[in-house]
Design an enzyme around this catalytic site. Structure first.
Site, mmCIF file in Angstrom:
data_model
loop_
_atom_site.group_PDB
_atom_site.id
_atom_site.type_symbol
_atom_site.label_atom_id
_atom_site.label_comp_id
_atom_site.label_asym_id
_atom_site.label_seq_id
_atom_site.Cartn_x
_atom_site.Cartn_y
_atom_site.Cartn_z
ATOM 1 C CB SER A 154 -0.888 0.057 1.243
ATOM 2 O OG SER A 154 -1.683 -1.078 1.330
HETATM 3 N N1 SAH Z 1 0.751 -5.621 4.081
HETATM 4 C C1 SAH Z 1 1.490 -5.927 2.884
HETATM 5 C C2 SAH Z 1 0.725 -5.665 1.607
HETATM 6 C C3 SAH Z 1 -0.214 -6.704 1.371
HETATM 7 S S1 SAH Z 1 -1.006 -6.845 -0.183
HETATM 8 C C4 SAH Z 1 2.806 -5.194 2.832
HETATM 9 O O1 SAH Z 1 3.059 -4.336 3.693
HETATM 10 O O2 SAH Z 1 3.589 -5.488 1.940
HETATM 11 C C5 SAH Z 1 -2.236 -7.958 0.384
HETATM 12 C C6 SAH Z 1 -1.732 -9.344 0.714
HETATM 13 O O3 SAH Z 1 -2.811 -10.067 1.271
HETATM 14 C C7 SAH Z 1 -1.243 -10.129 -0.491
HETATM 15 O O4 SAH Z 1 0.057 -10.533 -0.292
HETATM 16 C C8 SAH Z 1 -2.225 -11.292 -0.567
HETATM 17 O O5 SAH Z 1 -1.630 -12.493 -1.017
HETATM 18 C C9 SAH Z 1 -2.663 -11.411 0.870
HETATM 19 N N2 SAH Z 1 -3.940 -12.094 1.091
HETATM 20 C C10 SAH Z 1 -5.095 -12.007 0.403
HETATM 21 N N3 SAH Z 1 -6.038 -12.778 0.950
HETATM 22 C C11 SAH Z 1 -5.468 -13.390 2.025
HETATM 23 C C12 SAH Z 1 -5.921 -14.312 2.996
HETATM 24 N N4 SAH Z 1 -7.172 -14.785 2.983
HETATM 25 N N5 SAH Z 1 -5.055 -14.726 3.956
HETATM 26 C C13 SAH Z 1 -3.794 -14.264 3.991
HETATM 27 N N6 SAH Z 1 -3.289 -13.392 3.095
HETATM 28 C C14 SAH Z 1 -4.127 -12.959 2.121
#
Ligand code: SAH
Length: 221
Positions: free
Chosen positions: A70
């Protein structure tokens, strides 16, 4: 030197956007502790082969597997809304690159973070370890159901958009706990929601502002 200048620029961008959005978020500025953590964690170490200057732009960045980290303002806002103390235990759903987990680790006692894409999970774990963020524990799994063994949590942050507020996560929040979660359909309008649980365990929900997140996967095959 360039890094210092870039980080300063990033912090100024966050401050300006916080002022600009204060009427929605109710927060004119973010806490000193949050801004300090944003300034301390070296964002370029989480974004792979991206030109150093870009790493500090106030926009989202690709982290592979169709996922994004983000924009710094959103990371700061979500973190600020959690009102963490040095005693807090936090759960993050969506470790991604590990960037937000690193920010949270500077502000809380213990961070648990779940990522469902094995490659991202493994690389975030290795990165967080190498950079010395020792109070972060990661799990490679579907985080939709939370982390029952480690519950309850003072705070929960969901970094992918859910179609609704996941009930399992609400139940893993302590009385007095706070959760931020983007809610809405993939690539449609989404709202960042703040869910709070009072001392009696009653939940209330506030809509903070419009956002755009990658989808939270609810079922893994
Ligand atoms: N917080 C992260 C950005 C995350 S992007 C950072 O600082 O880099 C969102 C992430 O959520 C992705 O990597 C995606 O694979 C994960 N995601 C989506 N659905 C999910 C779920 N049900 N359980 C765990 N991770 C999930």
């Amino acid at each position: 030197m360039a890094r210092k200048t870039n980080i300063k620029r990033m912090l100024t961008d966050i401050e300006n956007e916080a002022k600009f959005t204060a009427s929605y978020t109710g927060r004119e500025r973010f806490s000193e502790r949050v801004m300090q953590a944003m300034g301390d964690v070296v964002r370029e170490k989480f974004v792979g082969d991206i030109e150093e200057d870009f790493a500090y732009d106030n926009g989202p960045l690709p982290i592979g597997y169709g996922q994004t980290i983000s924009q710094p303002y959103i990371v700061a806002l979500m973190t600020d809304l959690l009102d963490l103390t040095p005693e807090s235990t936090v759960l993050e759903i969506g470790t991604g690159s590990g960037y937000q987990a690193a920010i949270l680790s500077r502000l809380a006692k213990k961070v648990y973070s779940i990522e469902r894409i094995p490659e991202l999970c493994e690389s975030a774990k290795a990165r967080l370890q190498a950079l010395g963020y020792n109070n972060v524990e990661t799990m490679c799994a579907n985080g939709y159901y939370g982390w029952e063994d480690k519950a309850p949590f003072d705070a929960i942050t969901v970094t992918a958009a859910a179609a609704h507020i996941p009930q399992a996560l609400v139940s893993q929040l302590k009385p007095g706990g706070r959760m931020v979660v983007p809610v809405g359909l993939p690539y449609m309008h989404q709202e960042l929601m703040l869910v709070t649980k009072d001392q009696q365990g009653h939940r209330s929900t506030d809509s903070i502002l419009g956002v755009a997140f990658v989808p939270l996967v609810t079922e893994d095959k």
